[in-house]
Design a protein around this motif. Structure first.
Motif, PDB file in Angstrom:
ATOM      1  N   ASP A   1       0.807  -1.209   0.000  1.00 53.75           N
ATOM      2  CA  ASP A   1       0.000   0.000   0.000  1.00 53.75           C
ATOM      3  C   ASP A   1       0.853   1.278   0.000  1.00 53.75           C
TER       4      ASP A   1
ATOM      5  N   ILE B   1       0.023   4.179   0.331  1.00 54.28           N
ATOM      6  CA  ILE B   1      -0.422   5.186   1.291  1.00 54.28           C
ATOM      7  C   ILE B   1       0.321   5.036   2.604  1.00 54.28           C
ATOM      8  N   ARG B   2       0.777   3.821   2.876  1.00 53.96           N
ATOM      9  CA  ARG B   2       1.434   3.570   4.145  1.00 53.96           C
ATOM     10  C   ARG B   2       2.950   3.679   4.044  1.00 53.96           C
TER      11      ARG B   2
ATOM     12  N   TYR C   1       6.496   4.931   2.265  1.00 51.17           N
ATOM     13  CA  TYR C   1       7.232   5.840   1.387  1.00 51.17           C
ATOM     14  C   TYR C   1       8.696   5.414   1.470  1.00 51.17           C
TER      15      TYR C   1
ATOM     16  N   GLU D   1       5.165  17.258   3.239  1.00 57.66           N
ATOM     17  CA  GLU D   1       4.461  16.628   2.118  1.00 57.66           C
ATOM     18  C   GLU D   1       3.412  15.630   2.611  1.00 57.66           C
ATOM     19  N   VAL D   2       3.800  14.796   3.564  1.00 56.93           N
ATOM     20  CA  VAL D   2       2.855  13.804   4.093  1.00 56.93           C
ATOM     21  C   VAL D   2       2.054  14.390   5.272  1.00 56.93           C
TER      22      VAL D   2
ATOM     23  N   PRO E   1      -6.447   1.953   4.843  1.00 58.59           N
ATOM     24  CA  PRO E   1      -6.651   3.122   5.700  1.00 58.59           C
ATOM     25  C   PRO E   1      -7.339   4.269   4.970  1.00 58.59           C
ATOM     26  N   SER E   2      -7.611   4.113   3.670  1.00 66.41           N
ATOM     27  CA  SER E   2      -8.223   5.220   2.945  1.00 66.41           C
ATOM     28  C   SER E   2      -9.681   4.965   2.558  1.00 66.41           C
TER      29      SER E   2
ATOM     30  N   LEU F   1      -5.692  10.948   3.457  1.00 67.75           N
ATOM     31  CA  LEU F   1      -4.992  10.920   4.728  1.00 67.75           C
ATOM     32  C   LEU F   1      -4.041  12.092   4.898  1.00 67.75           C
ATOM     33  N   VAL F   2      -3.451  12.527   3.809  1.00 70.74           N
ATOM     34  CA  VAL F   2      -2.459  13.595   3.897  1.00 70.74           C
ATOM     35  C   VAL F   2      -3.111  14.914   4.306  1.00 70.74           C
TER      36      VAL F   2
END
Lengths: 187, 189
Positions: free
Chosen positions: A61, A63-64, A66, A125-126, B64-65, B89-90
């Motif tokens: 994922d 999103i988790r 980087y 950024e995050v 999580p999104s 999330l950001v």
């Protein structure tokens, strides 16, 4: 806006499973590096096994996770990797892991430089609230580097490691958004 | 602490692909419901297609999104609808999609109750900064319900939807964290 991937000595670049697999296999032969990197049992890996593992991990994922490779600014040499894992999005806390596999660049400011770039990425950024890491008692060079980048000591897990016939502590360090923002003032 | 999954009229349950497909196949035949839901052309698909679609979403597992809930009435344990939260999330913004397929419970406060649970989840569990939604101007019942739940009308895109031979506006609503907290009357959330 500035280039968020660029520091003074290094830049963050994309992970390439084939290239990184070869590098990881080479770095795995350095048992000291392996012991500084994480608490797992040091073992040797082939380029192919490392590449397969990386390909799978990189599918995770986005999103988790980087995850970047670290390159020298002057000649593009691959030095290591750094990974920001947002394990708790509702609290906006992430775990950072950093490894410089090329030992001739240890203790010369490369790690500190890349950690500064990563913290800027994490906070601007995050939009995270805090960044956490763990480091081992027997790695004073890393501890100093993290202190320089702005991390504070938050706790220690006593005797959590058993290496070279004795017990060592795992140190927990963290940096909050406000602390990082304060550091940036005047820059 | 409050019960995140229980309101005044409904409770939230996990989505079950088989149960959801069985009921969605009935709901979709109500073209008015379908036209309230979004701006896509109303269309009917088989129960099998729906089951595959719900199963695929289940197989994708936790993300999580995205958060999806079914809603059941407290009185009869009847499945009446669903809502989904898509989370950025950001920037800590969540978009809501909500629907009540059982038209006999329309206009009776069930949707407002579901939306209150949705906002409670978004703000006190997911720690969002804002929640957003869109609807069409031909759905005034939904507009009133969202206002009751605390949303404010923030804008409209004029004539971007064509339904039943005429042009309609999309409406955009939002609620900020501070606004929601103020509505809780100082209660611990």
């Amino acid at each position: 806006m500035r280039d968020i991937y660029k520091g003074n000595l290094v830049r963050l670049s994309a992970m390439d499973a084939e290239e990184a697999g070869k590098a990881f296999a080479r770095w795995s032969r350095d048992s000291e590096f392996r012991r500084l990197l994480d608490s797992g049992i040091s073992s040797l890996t082939s380029s192919k096994a490392a590449q397969t593992w990386l390909e799978k991990e990189l599918e995770e994922d986005s999103i988790r996770q980087y995850w970047f490779s670290i390159r020298k600014l002057d000649d593009n040499q691959l030095l290591g990797d750094i990974d920001l894992n947002v394990y708790n999005w509702s609290a906006r806390d992430a775990f950072v892991g950093l490894g410089i596999g090329e030992r001739e660049f240890w203790g010369r400011g490369y790690g500190t430089d890349v950690m500064r770039v990563l913290l800027r990425y994490a906070f601007t950024e995050v939009n995270l609230h805090r960044v956490t890491l763990t480091v081992f008692e027997y790695n004073p060079r890393a501890i100093r580097s993290y202190e320089k980048a702005g991390f504070r000591h938050e706790g220690r897990m006593r005797g959590a490691l058993n290496k070279e016939g004795r017990r060592w502590d795992i140190l927990v360090m963290g940096i909050l958004r406000e602390e990082w923002m304060q550091q940036q003032e005047g820059e | 602490m409050r019960n995140l999954f229980r309101g005044e009229l409904v409770r939230l349950t996990a989505e079950d692909p088989e149960v959801s497909a069985k009921i969605e196949v009935h709901w979709q035949r109500d073209s008015e419901y379908r036209r309230f839901l979004d701006a896509e052309p109303a269309m009917v698909v088989s129960e099998k297609w729906l089951k595959d679609w719900f199963e695929k979403r289940t197989e994708e597992g936790f993300s999580p999104s995205r958060y999806v809930f079914s809603a059941r009435t407290l009185a009869e344990d009847k499945l009446i609808g669903f809502f989904s939260l898509w989370v950025d999330l950001v920037h800590r913004e969540a978009w809501v999609g909500i629907g009540i397929g059982e038209r006999e419970v329309w206009g009776k406060g069930y949707g407002t109750d579901m939306m209150k649970l949705c906002l409670q989840y978004a703000f006190s569990e997911l720690n969002m900064h804002r929640v957003s939604l869109g609807l069409m101007d031909y759905n005034p019942r939904a507009l009133r319900s969202y206002e009751k739940a605390g949303f404010r009308l923030e804008g409209r895109t004029r004539g971007d939807v064509q339904r039943a031979g005429r042009r309609h506006d999309s409406l955009w609503m939002g609620i900020l964290r501070e606004e929601w907290l103020a509505m809780q009357g100082g209660e611990k959330v």
